[in-house]
Design an enzyme around this catalytic site. Structure first.
Site, short mmCIF file in Angstrom:
data_model
loop_
_atom_site.label_atom_id
_atom_site.label_comp_id
_atom_site.label_asym_id
_atom_site.label_seq_id
_atom_site.Cartn_x
_atom_site.Cartn_y
_atom_site.Cartn_z
N ASP A 170 2.42 -9.46 6.53
CA ASP A 170 1.92 -10.69 5.91
C ASP A 170 2.82 -11.91 6.15
O ASP A 170 3.04 -12.73 5.24
CB ASP A 170 1.73 -10.50 4.38
N ASP A 224 -1.01 -7.26 9.61
CA ASP A 224 -1.72 -8.40 9.03
C ASP A 224 -0.84 -9.64 9.05
O ASP A 224 -0.80 -10.41 8.08
CB ASP A 224 -2.15 -8.10 7.57
N GLN A 263 5.25 -6.49 0.91
CA GLN A 263 4.70 -7.61 1.68
C GLN A 263 5.51 -8.87 1.37
O GLN A 263 5.87 -9.11 0.20
CB GLN A 263 3.23 -7.88 1.32
#
Ligand SMILES: *[C@@H]1O[C@H](CO)[C@@H](O)[C@H](O)[C@H]1NC(C)=O
Ligand SMILES: *[C@@H]1O[C@H](CO)[C@@H](O)[C@H](O)[C@H]1NC(C)=O
Ligand SMILES: *[C@@H]1O[C@H](CO)[C@@H](O)[C@H](O)[C@H]1NC(C)=O
Length: 357
Positions: A194, A215, A171
């Site tokens: 992210d 996300d 991430q």
């Protein structure tokens, strides 16, 4: 004398009507009226502005960054270091075109900072921090802990490679905004997993482009995204949002209005990272590769009962809601009103238009 009084009364009445006329903080249904509506509602002279902010805006200073040496500083790090602890004036850092390989943190003592770039040649702030080396939270290329931050015409980028299933801690955040009362105008955020950590506080994003795979907008903040492009770069499973509300007493959530979703993957609008995750999509174009289920419980079926996932007047082939998960909702006008209003982020006390330099 009487004529003069009448004039005065008329003038006061005009001011009153004028002020009430402009104080319509509900997001317009018609996207073509947004720009004028926003200008009408972000007058820097308005009385409701936080006193410290109003004072800071009266004393604006501009410092310049140019990587070729034609500015006050050669990099953004040095420009931030030059801002005093306890800063009280709006400090616009004007960044010349180019790529700046820097990892930046604006700590909470440096409020009222604006990053400003050339809209025709936007400067790019670029780094490759990952969760494995820094933790997700600290992987951000630019992290802001201070209040009243603004950015206009800036590219925030994390160039860490696209995560593969075998990679641990891949991430990589491009921007983390943790300060209160922040606004982003015409900015671009590039990453994969992210990309944008919309961590905490009241925030406003307008005319922005946000690219990622899973996300790619996440955090616990209370934010409005207006006229933004959300670009999925997912191969296979992809998710736009992971909102982190975890208590029903909180008014936090992500609101997307007049946005466009595009790009690839088997895409979901959001997943239930925390039990009270709250996300609303309104007046937004949803593409055909949006999974008909729309939302995902992230493996926490007990979150299904407590999340708040709403859609309101979206369009495009992905906006058909008849196969949605049973915990998503199509909002009524009354339910939508709370979210589709600048009052949702308490904007009357702080939201300002981008600077004109
Ligand atoms: C910024 O520039 C200064 C000198 O002008 C240099 O010492 C410093 O290493 C640079 N920092 C970064 C992060 O590029
Ligand atoms: C970032 O890139 C440099 C090479 O430019 C590399 O040495 C470093 O390992 C990379 N860092 C991360 C966290 O991937
Ligand atoms: C929602 O659907 C799931 C199956 O996908 C089911 O287990 C659950 O009972 C349903 N909940 C409600 C409130 O209908």
């Amino acid at each position: 004398m009487a004529a003069c009084c009448t004039m005065l009364i008329l003038f006061i009445a005009f001011l009153y009507l004028h002020n009430t006329a402009i104080a319509d903080l509900a997001i317009p249904t018609n996207s073509h009226t947004i720009n004028q509506w926003l200008l009408d509602n972000t007058n820097p002279m308005r009385v409701e502005l936080d006193a410290e902010l109003a004072e800071a805006e009266r004393n604006t200073i501009v410092i310049t960054v140019n990587k070729y040496g034609k500015g006050d500083f050669r990099n953004v790090t040095d420009a931030i270091n030059s801002i005093p602890v306890g800063n009280k004036v709006r400090t616009i850092i004007k960044i010349a075109p180019g790529i700046y390989h820097e990892k930046l943190l604006i700590d909470s003592s440096k409020r009222f900072v604006t990053f400003y770039g050339d809209p025709n040649s936007m400067p790019r702030i670029s780094f490759n921090g990952t969760a494995k080396f820094y933790t997700t939270y600290n992987s951000a290329t630019v992290a802001v802990n201070s209040d009243y931050f603004m950015a206009s015409n800036i590219i925030f980028e994390n160039t860490a490679p696209r995560p593969t299933p075998r990679m641990e801690g891949a991430q990589a955040v491009a921007m983390r905004i943790s300060g209160q009362k922040a606004a982003f105008y015409n900015c671009r955020f590039y990453g994969y997993q992210d990309t944008l950590l919309d961590d905490s506080g009241n925030h406003f994003f307008k005319d922005c482009f946000i690219r990622g795979s899973t996300d790619f907008i996440f955090g616990k903040a209370q934010s409005i995204y207006l006229n933004c492009e959300l670009r999925s770069d997912a191969i296979g499973f992809g998710v736009i949002t992971a909102h982190g509300r975890d208590h029903k007493g909180l008014d936090t959530g992500f609101v997307f209005a007049h946005c466009v979703v595009n790009g690839g993957g088997n895409l979901f609008l959001g997943r239930a990272w925390r039990s009270r995750s709250r996300v609303v999509f309104a007046y937004t174009y949803l593409p055909s590769n949006l999974n008909p289920k729309g939302w995902d419980d992230m493996g926490f079926p007990w979150h299904q009962r407590t999340v708040f996932y709403g859609e309101y007047k979206c369009m495009g082939p992905g906006a058909v809601t008849n196969q949605r998960v049973n915990y998503s909702r199509v909002l009524t006008d009354r339910q939508a009103r709370h979210f589709l209003d600048l009052n949702f982020i308490h904007a009357s006390t702080w939201l300002l238009p981008p600077p004109k330099l």
